[in-house]
Design a protein around this motif. Structure first.
Motif, mmCIF file in Angstrom:
data_model
loop_
_atom_site.group_PDB
_atom_site.id
_atom_site.type_symbol
_atom_site.label_atom_id
_atom_site.label_comp_id
_atom_site.label_asym_id
_atom_site.label_seq_id
_atom_site.Cartn_x
_atom_site.Cartn_y
_atom_site.Cartn_z
ATOM 1 N N ALA A 134 0.741 -1.108 0.125
ATOM 2 C CA ALA A 134 -0.076 -0.042 0.044
ATOM 3 C C ALA A 134 0.852 1.283 0.148
ATOM 4 O O ALA A 134 0.258 2.229 -0.721
ATOM 5 N N LEU A 135 1.920 1.180 0.603
ATOM 6 C CA LEU A 135 2.554 2.484 1.033
ATOM 7 C C LEU A 135 4.039 2.617 0.305
ATOM 8 O O LEU A 135 4.716 3.869 0.177
ATOM 9 N N ASP A 136 4.517 1.677 -0.103
ATOM 10 C CA ASP A 136 6.130 1.855 -0.284
ATOM 11 C C ASP A 136 6.453 2.501 -1.657
ATOM 12 O O ASP A 136 7.705 2.745 -2.025
ATOM 13 N N ASP A 137 5.550 2.739 -2.341
ATOM 14 C CA ASP A 137 5.784 3.587 -3.536
ATOM 15 C C ASP A 137 5.839 5.078 -3.321
ATOM 16 O O ASP A 137 6.092 5.861 -4.285
ATOM 17 N N LEU A 138 5.236 5.484 -2.171
ATOM 18 C CA LEU A 138 5.071 6.737 -1.874
ATOM 19 C C LEU A 138 6.333 7.171 -1.045
ATOM 20 O O LEU A 138 7.102 6.588 -0.308
ATOM 21 N N PRO A 139 6.715 8.520 -1.336
ATOM 22 C CA PRO A 139 7.916 9.046 -0.874
ATOM 23 C C PRO A 139 7.642 9.447 0.568
ATOM 24 O O PRO A 139 6.561 9.578 0.980
ATOM 25 N N ASP A 140 8.691 9.900 1.479
ATOM 26 C CA ASP A 140 8.796 10.248 2.759
ATOM 27 C C ASP A 140 8.256 11.858 2.862
ATOM 28 O O ASP A 140 8.986 12.475 1.961
ATOM 29 N N VAL A 141 6.885 12.142 3.207
ATOM 30 C CA VAL A 141 6.695 13.566 3.165
ATOM 31 C C VAL A 141 7.548 14.483 3.858
ATOM 32 O O VAL A 141 7.569 15.771 3.689
ATOM 33 N N ASP A 142 8.264 14.125 4.848
ATOM 34 C CA ASP A 142 9.161 14.688 5.399
ATOM 35 C C ASP A 142 10.211 15.538 4.512
ATOM 36 O O ASP A 142 10.661 16.596 4.889
ATOM 37 N N ASN A 143 10.300 14.801 3.400
ATOM 38 C CA ASN A 143 11.539 15.076 2.425
ATOM 39 C C ASN A 143 10.784 16.103 1.198
ATOM 40 O O ASN A 143 11.421 16.222 0.333
ATOM 41 N N CYS A 144 9.566 16.237 1.449
ATOM 42 C CA CYS A 144 9.006 16.836 0.161
ATOM 43 C C CYS A 144 8.664 18.302 0.473
ATOM 44 O O CYS A 144 7.928 18.624 1.596
ATOM 45 N N GLN A 145 8.937 19.231 -0.423
ATOM 46 C CA GLN A 145 8.983 20.493 -0.059
ATOM 47 C C GLN A 145 7.882 21.142 0.349
ATOM 48 O O GLN A 145 7.343 22.053 1.395
ATOM 49 N N GLN A 146 6.519 20.610 -0.271
ATOM 50 C CA GLN A 146 5.164 21.283 0.013
ATOM 51 C C GLN A 146 4.247 20.296 0.919
ATOM 52 O O GLN A 146 3.206 20.726 1.037
ATOM 53 N N SER A 147 4.917 19.427 1.508
ATOM 54 C CA SER A 147 4.120 18.371 2.294
ATOM 55 C C SER A 147 3.553 18.845 3.579
ATOM 56 O O SER A 147 2.609 18.504 4.085
ATOM 57 N N VAL A 148 3.958 20.079 3.967
ATOM 58 C CA VAL A 148 3.219 20.767 5.152
ATOM 59 C C VAL A 148 1.946 21.779 4.602
ATOM 60 O O VAL A 148 1.106 22.186 5.293
ATOM 61 N N SER A 149 1.821 21.808 3.300
ATOM 62 C CA SER A 149 0.773 22.463 2.644
ATOM 63 C C SER A 149 -0.515 21.528 2.770
ATOM 64 O O SER A 149 -0.514 20.202 2.615
ATOM 65 N N SER A 150 -1.744 21.954 3.035
ATOM 66 C CA SER A 150 -2.942 21.371 2.958
ATOM 67 C C SER A 150 -3.443 20.843 1.675
ATOM 68 O O SER A 150 -4.137 20.149 1.579
ATOM 69 N N ASN A 151 -2.931 21.670 0.764
ATOM 70 C CA ASN A 151 -3.355 21.184 -0.668
ATOM 71 C C ASN A 151 -2.591 20.101 -1.478
ATOM 72 O O ASN A 151 -2.926 19.726 -2.841
ATOM 73 N N GLY A 152 -1.540 19.489 -0.811
ATOM 74 C CA GLY A 152 -0.950 18.337 -1.471
ATOM 75 C C GLY A 152 0.547 18.702 -1.580
ATOM 76 O O GLY A 152 1.115 19.778 -1.294
ATOM 77 N N SER A 153 1.203 17.890 -2.200
ATOM 78 C CA SER A 153 2.609 17.946 -2.260
ATOM 79 C C SER A 153 3.048 17.484 -3.893
ATOM 80 O O SER A 153 2.541 16.456 -4.086
ATOM 81 N N GLN A 154 3.757 18.196 -4.365
ATOM 82 C CA GLN A 154 4.527 17.716 -5.978
ATOM 83 C C GLN A 154 5.504 16.322 -5.404
ATOM 84 O O GLN A 154 6.256 16.417 -4.391
ATOM 85 N N ILE A 155 5.096 15.338 -5.955
ATOM 86 C CA ILE A 155 5.824 13.914 -5.406
ATOM 87 C C ILE A 155 6.420 13.477 -6.788
ATOM 88 O O ILE A 155 6.085 13.695 -7.817
ATOM 89 N N ARG A 156 7.454 12.476 -6.300
ATOM 90 C CA ARG A 156 7.939 11.573 -7.352
ATOM 91 C C ARG A 156 7.873 10.319 -6.724
ATOM 92 O O ARG A 156 8.556 10.259 -5.629
ATOM 93 N N TYR A 157 7.085 9.298 -7.358
ATOM 94 C CA TYR A 157 6.799 7.939 -6.615
ATOM 95 C C TYR A 157 8.264 7.214 -6.567
ATOM 96 O O TYR A 157 9.100 7.501 -7.499
ATOM 97 N N LEU A 158 8.489 6.274 -5.620
ATOM 98 C CA LEU A 158 9.628 5.895 -5.351
ATOM 99 C C LEU A 158 9.825 4.664 -6.248
ATOM 100 O O LEU A 158 11.076 4.065 -6.453
ATOM 101 N N ARG A 159 8.909 4.069 -6.650
ATOM 102 C CA ARG A 159 8.843 2.771 -7.455
ATOM 103 C C ARG A 159 7.974 2.516 -8.377
ATOM 104 O O ARG A 159 6.662 3.442 -8.128
#
Length: 321
Positions: free
Chosen positions: A93-118
């Motif tokens: 369920a979770l292992d393709d998702l990045p760690d939000v602590d390392n996403c620049q906009q993860s503190v935003s309520s509207n979401g975070s620009q992400i790059r999947y890990l796998r």
């Protein structure tokens, strides 16, 4: 009683009722029997109550709930869905998702620009809606798959992160009592937390198996079976309550599919995709939302005294242990 009233007034061919499994135990059983009796008096044949576990239907979460299915007299009885026999783990369920602590906009309520890990496979591909089957019989959505909504970070203290780091997967952290996920197993039951009248506690979100933090609302949604396009309220409190109070979509679909077979309809996914709608609705306070929809605020004023008392009691129990 309002549920049965709606069934009576709408007169559907079938209905499905879901509640906690405790409704079938002790004094609560009387209420369950009353519901079944009312449905029977309204012209429905009610199948015996069944307790189903979401983990048996492709959900990476152990969640037992009671289900009642009713069929209008003269309609074919649907079958209770059989377990699919294919377990989904927290890793799936979770292992393709990045760690939000390392996403620049993860503190935003509207979401975070992400790059999947796998690369997405199986369950994660379904959550990312990469296959036609991901949409089931629902409308396809117009959405941006590079934005992971509901990914606000939780600002844990260093002491909390240290305790989390020393908690083994599949066990509970002794102070917070948060469960740490195991990558090879399923999540424990995700709960909604208390309402305002009982202290307004946020849902006790589990600790990630890889990162020393609690899971985000989006990660809760993955563990519950909600696809990534589905958005929740922007605050963690409301978002967690929405997830914790809901029936996991894959389990709901398994039951609905059995009813669908009885209706003998030939259906497919609607051809025209639809937009997600106004995101401003996801940021409304309860007061603003109540005013917008013209209804009374359904959430009582927060009982801070009760909340403080329960927190103090919890802290004392930890100290005594």
């Amino acid at each position: 009683k309002d549920f049965i009233r709606l069934v009576y007034e709408l007169s559907p061919s079938y209905f499905m009722f879901e509640n906690v499994k405790g409704l079938a135990i002790g004094d609560h059983r009387k209420l369950l029997e009353e519901i079944i009796s009312e449905a029977s008096n309204s012209g429905y044949e009610v199948l015996p109550p069944e307790i189903l576990n979401a983990k048996d239907f492709g959900v990476p979460q152990s969640r037992e709930r009671l289900f009642i299915v009713g069929a209008k007299q003269g309609c074919k009885y649907p079958s209770i869905p059989k377990p699919i026999g294919r377990g989904v783990t927290c890793w799936d369920a979770l292992d393709d998702l990045p760690d939000v602590d390392n996403c620049q906009q993860s503190v935003s309520s509207n979401g975070s620009q992400i790059r999947y890990l796998r690369e997405a496979k199986g369950y994660s591909a379904m959550m990312r809606c990469l296959t036609e089957d991901s949409w089931k019989f629902g409308y396809k959505r117009i959405w941006d798959p590079t934005v992971l909504t509901n990914s606000c970070c939780t600002q844990h203290s260093e002491a909390s992160r240290y305790r989390f780091s020393r908690t083994k997967p599949g066990t509970r952290e002794p102070v917070s009592r948060f469960f740490r996920l195991s990558p090879d197993s399923v999540c424990t039951t995700l709960r909604a937390g208390t309402d305002s009248a009982h202290g307004s506690f946020t849902s006790p979100r589990p600790i990630h198996y890889k990162y020393d933090r609690c899971v985000t609302i989006r990660e809760m949604a993955r563990l519950h079976g909600f696809p990534d396009w589905f958005r929740f309220h922007a605050t963690k409190w409301h978002g967690a309550r929405q997830v914790g109070n809901s029936v996991p979509p894959p389990l709901a679909f398994a039951i609905a599919r059995e009813i669908f077979k009885c209706l003998l309809y030939q259906s497919s996914c609607p051809p025209t995709p639809v937009p997600l709608g106004d995101s401003a609705l996801l940021n409304m306070t309860m007061t603003a939302a109540s005013r917008y929809w013209g209804v009374k605020n359904p959430i009582a004023k927060r009982n801070q005294k009760s909340g403080r008392r329960k927190r103090k009691q919890s802290e004392m129990e930890v100290l005594m242990r």
